[in-house]
Scaffold this motif. Structure first.
Motif: not given
Length: 466
Positions: A43-47, A170-178, A201-205, A240-246
């Motif tokens: 998805x990032x690649x798509x941009x 929920x998981x932060x990345x999913x909540x942000x994307x949603x 906030x991904x993929x920060x520690x 990173x993959x979860x963020x990309x899906x978001x």
């Protein structure tokens, strides 16, 4: 006649592009699919494929300064935001006297301006909060490094919705994307364009990922490593993959709105990847917190089909996060005189549209989080880059035994392999004068180094500041 005037104004406003800015946190140069095969990011690649790859996109060596530069179009050293990030125990923030990007867009007809994710530009006084800095909607967290599952920092929940504690789970990345996707769906077909800022906030520690994504990268477990290092690369890839899906979810929402052609989508990382993850910035030298290219040159792409930012071109002209605001201000009908302080960034629309292949300019970078004895500072021109590690150079001293000095022909040597300082001392001296002038811009009232005040700090309940 008044009703007709309002309708005309609405048509003119909607002709302006919607703006979606997506920022990753600590993403390595090699952690996107259009740079390497380490982690699939379709998805990032798509941009990049449908827009342009920004091959020389520059930020600052760490989080808060990059965000401050993005929000103002100005070097954050001017208002004390360059030296360090804003940790939980710091009473400091983005000066309300600075005109922010959402404030500017609000003046130019963008009625809905939402932020979804990590703010990191001040939290210990409401004047620094997103809703008081130009955003009409805030859904996310003030601090960096929150727990991805329980949404806490320093033992207190840091998850907010417009000034109130947000009880969702929920998981932060999913909540942000949603939340970002819902905002776009809600405002895409309104009379005014929208601004949607999505600082993941991904993929920060802390390095945390769901089982769903960890299973996809089980092959990256390192059995010979010790402790958490065994699964570190696996976990980061999963994040990173979860963020990309978001991001894919956000792109699908834009497509479904029918306004993709007139929607700018800009993606970049706030700084380079961290040094604890080997090879994540290759072939660039250095990491986050460095003024080497690996700390400041980041993966970036932009898409705007209706504006001629398309066709998968690779833009090799150096541009910066401080260029975003002046470029968007012009697109929205504003000028460099929009605020009472001039931009340091440039309007680079013609560069993004591949109409200009060269830009004569200087870019500056500074990091002082470890204290004035261990500062890192650099500048680059179209040809040269001077980098100095060591004590504060504002005194004019930069050639002492405590200073490391490097000069590169950065246009020919982007991976900083050959130091030319000895061959071109006059070039280095001329650049150093400018770098010293830049370092002297820092005001007395500036964000302190990272650790100061940490021991005495106790987080407020639910990070609510009244």
């Amino acid at each position: 006649m008044l009703g007709l005037a309002k309708r005309v104004d609405a048509v003119e406003a909607k002709a302006k592009p919607n703006v979606v800015i997506i920022v990753a946190d600590d993403l390595g140069w090699a952690d996107v699919g259009f740079h390497s095969d380490r982690i699939p990011t379709p998805n990032i690649d798509r941009i990049a494929r449908e827009g342009v790859e920004l091959d020389q996109f520059y930020v600052f060596p760490m989080c808060s300064p990059t965000r401050a530069g993005l929000m103002t179009g100005r070097y954050p050293i001017r208002f004390g935001m360059a030296r360090a990030v804003i940790p939980p125990w710091r009473h400091f923030g983005l000066d309300p006297a600075e005109l922010t990007l959402p404030e500017a867009l609000g003046k130019l007809g963008y009625a809905h301006r939402g932020i979804f994710g990590k703010w990191h530009l001040g939290h210990n006084d409401p004047k620094w909060h997103p809703n008081n800095q130009g955003f009409t909607h805030f859904h996310g967290h003030f601090n960096g490094a929150i727990d991805y599952f329980d949404l806490t920092r320093e033992g207190e929940r840091d998850w907010h919705l417009n000034g109130k504690t947000n009880p969702e789970t929920g998981y932060a990345t999913d909540l942000i994307a949603g939340a970002a996707s819902q905002f776009i769906s809600r405002h895409a077909k309104g009379e005014a364009p929208y601004f949607c800022y999505v600082p993941f906030n991904a993929p920060h520690s802390p390095f945390q990922a769901s089982d769903k994504y960890l299973k996809k990268f089980a092959h990256l477990v390192s059995p010979d490593a010790k402790g958490k290092n065994k699964t570190l690369r696996q976990t980061v890839a999963a994040m990173v993959a979860c963020m990309d899906d978001g991001i894919g979810r956000i792109l699908k929402t834009i497509d479904a709105s029918g306004e993709a052609a007139n929607t700018i989508v800009l993606f970049f990382s706030d700084n380079g990847g961290v040094g604890g993850l080997p090879r994540n910035n290759l072939p660039l030298r250095g990491n986050k917190l460095d003024a080497w290219e690996g700390g400041i040159r980041v993966a970036a792409a932009m898409r705007w089909p209706g504006g001629g930012v398309a066709d998968g071109k690779k833009i090799t002209v150096p541009i910066s996060c401080i260029d975003v605001m002046p470029t968007l201000a012009r697109l929205a009908g504003g000028t460099a005189e929009l605020g009472n302080k001039p931009f340091d960034g440039r309007d680079v629309l013609d560069v993004l549209q591949a109409k200009r292949g060269q830009l004569d300019r200087e870019l500056y970078f500074y990091h002082g989080q470890g204290g004035e004895a261990k500062e890192k500072i650099a500048m680059r021109t179209a040809k040269w880059k001077l980098l100095i590690n060591g004590p504060n150079i504002s005194s004019g001293k930069w050639k002492t035994k405590k200073h490391e000095r490097f000069l590169f022909r950065i246009d020919r040597d982007p991976n900083e392999t050959t130091d030319l300082l000895g061959q071109h001392p006059k070039v280095a001296a001329d650049l150093a004068k400018k770098l010293i002038t830049f370092r002297r811009l820092q005001p007395e009232t500036s964000v302190e180094i990272y650790g100061a005040g940490r021991r005495q700090f106790k987080a407020p309940k639910d990070w609510r500041i009244k």
